[in-house]
Design an enzyme around this catalytic site. Structure first.
Site, PDB file in Angstrom:
ATOM      1  N   ARG A   1      34.062   9.861  14.171  1.00  9.28           N
ATOM      2  CA  ARG A   1      35.189  10.803  14.050  1.00  9.28           C
ATOM      3  C   ARG A   1      35.932  10.915  15.385  1.00  9.28           C
ATOM      4  O   ARG A   1      35.337  11.024  16.453  1.00  9.28           O
ATOM      5  CB  ARG A   1      34.666  12.180  13.651  1.00  9.28           C
ATOM      6  CG  ARG A   1      35.764  13.249  13.425  1.00  9.28           C
ATOM      7  CD  ARG A   1      36.027  14.093  14.644  1.00  9.28           C
ATOM      8  NE  ARG A   1      36.902  15.226  14.344  1.00  9.28           N
ATOM      9  CZ  ARG A   1      37.402  16.051  15.259  1.00  9.28           C
ATOM     10  NH1 ARG A   1      37.111  15.875  16.539  1.00  9.28           N
ATOM     11  NH2 ARG A   1      38.198  17.039  14.928  1.00  9.28           N
ATOM     12  N   VAL A   2      37.243  10.878  15.297  1.00 11.88           N
ATOM     13  CA  VAL A   2      38.091  11.072  16.471  1.00 11.88           C
ATOM     14  C   VAL A   2      39.011  12.241  16.159  1.00 11.88           C
ATOM     15  O   VAL A   2      39.565  12.335  15.061  1.00 11.88           O
ATOM     16  CB  VAL A   2      38.902   9.788  16.767  1.00 11.88           C
ATOM     17  CG1 VAL A   2      39.987  10.048  17.788  1.00 11.88           C
ATOM     18  CG2 VAL A   2      37.964   8.674  17.235  1.00 11.88           C
ATOM     19  N   GLY A   3      39.168  13.131  17.107  1.00  6.98           N
ATOM     20  CA  GLY A   3      40.028  14.299  16.892  1.00  6.98           C
ATOM     21  C   GLY A   3      41.439  14.073  17.389  1.00  6.98           C
ATOM     22  O   GLY A   3      41.898  12.937  17.561  1.00  6.98           O
ATOM     23  N   ASP A   4      42.128  15.164  17.637  1.00  8.31           N
ATOM     24  CA  ASP A   4      43.524  15.092  18.075  1.00  8.31           C
ATOM     25  C   ASP A   4      43.663  14.806  19.568  1.00  8.31           C
ATOM     26  O   ASP A   4      44.697  14.296  20.015  1.00  8.31           O
ATOM     27  CB  ASP A   4      44.226  16.421  17.783  1.00  8.31           C
ATOM     28  CG  ASP A   4      43.524  17.598  18.471  1.00  8.31           C
ATOM     29  OD1 ASP A   4      42.278  17.658  18.433  1.00  8.31           O
ATOM     30  OD2 ASP A   4      44.220  18.451  19.052  1.00  8.31           O
TER      31      ASP A   4
ATOM     32  N   THR B   1      44.364  22.765  21.219  1.00  8.91           N
ATOM     33  CA  THR B   1      42.920  22.885  21.044  1.00  8.91           C
ATOM     34  C   THR B   1      42.685  23.487  19.659  1.00  8.91           C
ATOM     35  O   THR B   1      43.561  24.121  19.087  1.00  8.91           O
ATOM     36  CB  THR B   1      42.264  23.733  22.163  1.00  8.91           C
ATOM     37  OG1 THR B   1      40.875  23.895  21.883  1.00  8.91           O
ATOM     38  CG2 THR B   1      42.896  25.090  22.305  1.00  8.91           C
TER      39      THR B   1
ATOM     40  N   GLY C   1      41.128  19.564  15.176  1.00  6.86           N
ATOM     41  CA  GLY C   1      41.937  18.395  15.488  1.00  6.86           C
ATOM     42  C   GLY C   1      42.638  17.778  14.295  1.00  6.86           C
ATOM     43  O   GLY C   1      43.798  17.341  14.394  1.00  6.86           O
TER      44      GLY C   1
ATOM     45  N   THR D   1      38.053  22.285  23.655  1.00  2.00           N
ATOM     46  CA  THR D   1      38.685  21.249  24.465  1.00  2.00           C
ATOM     47  C   THR D   1      39.195  21.897  25.730  1.00  2.00           C
ATOM     48  O   THR D   1      39.625  23.049  25.687  1.00  2.00           O
ATOM     49  CB  THR D   1      39.914  20.712  23.676  1.00  2.00           C
ATOM     50  OG1 THR D   1      39.443  20.077  22.501  1.00  2.00           O
ATOM     51  CG2 THR D   1      40.765  19.766  24.481  1.00  2.00           C
TER      52      THR D   1
HETATM   53  N1  ASP Z   1      40.684  19.593  19.151  1.00  2.00           N
HETATM   54  C1  ASP Z   1      39.344  19.111  19.365  1.00  2.00           C
HETATM   55  C2  ASP Z   1      38.976  18.176  18.270  1.00  2.00           C
HETATM   56  O1  ASP Z   1      39.289  18.425  17.117  1.00  2.00           O
HETATM   57  C3  ASP Z   1      38.312  20.149  19.447  1.00  2.00           C
HETATM   58  C4  ASP Z   1      38.735  21.525  19.825  1.00  2.00           C
HETATM   59  O2  ASP Z   1      39.622  21.705  20.634  1.00  2.00           O
HETATM   60  O3  ASP Z   1      38.182  22.492  19.310  1.00  2.00           O
HETATM   61  O4  ASP Z   1      38.302  17.210  18.561  1.00  2.00           O
END
Ligand code: ASP
Length: 355
Positions: free
Chosen positions: A244-247, A267, A270, A216
């Site tokens: 799927r949705v992350g953080d 990052t 998530g 990210t």
């Molecule tokens: N945090 C992001 C997610 O889980 C991906 C990442 O930063 O590696 O979507």
């Protein structure tokens, strides 16, 4: 010389600044002080902080705004747009697709007055961060997802891009299909940087062995008015389940800004940032008096306690910036780096970690 043997990236060949290479940062919690910031009626020295090596180029774009007295909100939007435009495994439309072969994007933005906007599961739009900003400024909502987010973007004049994969993402996806295993590679962004980039260049990132996976760009900034803002944008975990949705688009998890205290962006994995309301938790630790790096460390330790043995297989990293312009970071595992631009220049720092 490999990037992981450096504390600072020497950018002098680019005429950007003139830092020398120094040794490793000691294994202590480190905070980088924004040069003599004063919060009062007077002008504050601006600072911008962002995740990974990609943050160096993003910081430069942000600095063009806050370095001359512009607003942090504009800086964090325009800064991360640079990364969204790059050929990159993990941010923007060139990123890795989901299991069905489609790139889906998550992004969020937050200003100094608790205004925030985000988009998730957004397809075929080049700059999700700018759509997130429009959600914040033009709708009564905080978050739009999927088709609705795309419709909103189109109604705002964004262009529908082709539903195709970048050359690198296609090869990465084809490689992944051979085994179809969901196994995020930790520090993948850094891995690219160390093994493939000329460290003195800011060339777009490139694929390595088809193993692009997740990361990210997150950016937090303090402007000369003393106001904080933050942004976060990603294509999320490569080869994730569809939907799927992350953080990153979850306010309080991937990003949080409280203008009285500080700004934080995350990052890494998530799901594990969401379960501790990560960015918000770091802000609360700064409110209790911890420095940015100590506050990040506190929440990383919480994640390790929760994950137990499984913590060895994931990476989670936070960067934080307080109201005084002090920046800090902490990661579960070594390998995370972050870029800080203040009036002294644009430098890359190695984050402290639990290992
Ligand atoms: N945090 C992001 C997610 O889980 C991906 C990442 O930063 O590696 O979507």
């Amino acid at each position: 010389m490999s990037m992981d043997r450096r504390k600072f990236l020497n950018l002098s060949s680019l005429g950007i600044s003139s830092f020398t290479i120094t040794g490793f940062i000691p294994k202590t919690v480190q905070d980088i002080t924004g040069s003599s910031n004063v919060i009062s009626n007077t002008v504050v020295n601006p600072v911008v902080v962002s995740t990974w090596d990609a943050g160096l180029a993003a910081n430069l774009a942000a600095w063009k705004i806050i370095g001359i007295g512009g607003r942090a909100l504009d800086a964090v939007e325009n800064g991360v747009k640079v990364t969204e435009d790059e050929i990159n495994c993990c941010v923007g439309l060139s990123g890795n697709p989901d299991r069905d072969g489609h790139v889906t994007l998550d992004a969020s933005i937050m200003d100094h007055e608790f205004n925030c906007g985000s988009v998730a599961f957004l397809e075929r739009i080049k700059h999700p961060i700018s759509v997130a900003r429009r959600v914040m400024e033009k709708t009564p909502h905080v978050m739009l997802v999927g088709e609705g987010a795309q419709q909103f973007a189109l109604s705002e004049g964004f262009t529908l891009e082709p539903d195709t994969l970048s050359k690198d993402a296609k090869s990465s996806y084809e490689n992944w299909l051979k085994k179809s295993e969901y196994k995020p590679v930790i520090n993948i962004e850094r891995k690219k940087a160390t093994s493939q980039l000329d460290p003195s260049s800011m060339a777009p990132h490139k694929l390595i062995n088809g193993d692009w996976n997740h990361d990210t760009i997150g950016m937090i900034a303090l402007d000369s008015f003393g106001n904080l803002s933050g942004s976060c944008t990603t294509s999320g975990a490569g080869f994730k389940m569809r939907g799927r949705v992350g953080d990153s688009p979850v306010i309080g998890a991937g990003l949080y800004v409280d203008n009285e205290i500080g700004a934080v962006v995350a990052t890494g994995q998530g799901e594990d940032v969401i379960r501790v309301a990560g960015a918000s938790a770091v802000v609360e630790q700064m409110r209790q008096g911890k420095s940015p790096a100590e506050a990040c460390k506190f929440v990383v330790e919480r994640i390790r306690r929760i994950k137990k043995e499984k913590a060895k297989d994931i990476q989670v990293c936070f960067i934080a910036l307080n109201k005084k312009g002090e920046a800090g970071a902490y990661a579960l595992h070594k390998g995370f780096n972050y870029a800080v631009h203040n009036k002294e220049g644009n430098k890359l720092f190695e984050s402290s970690s639990l290992d």
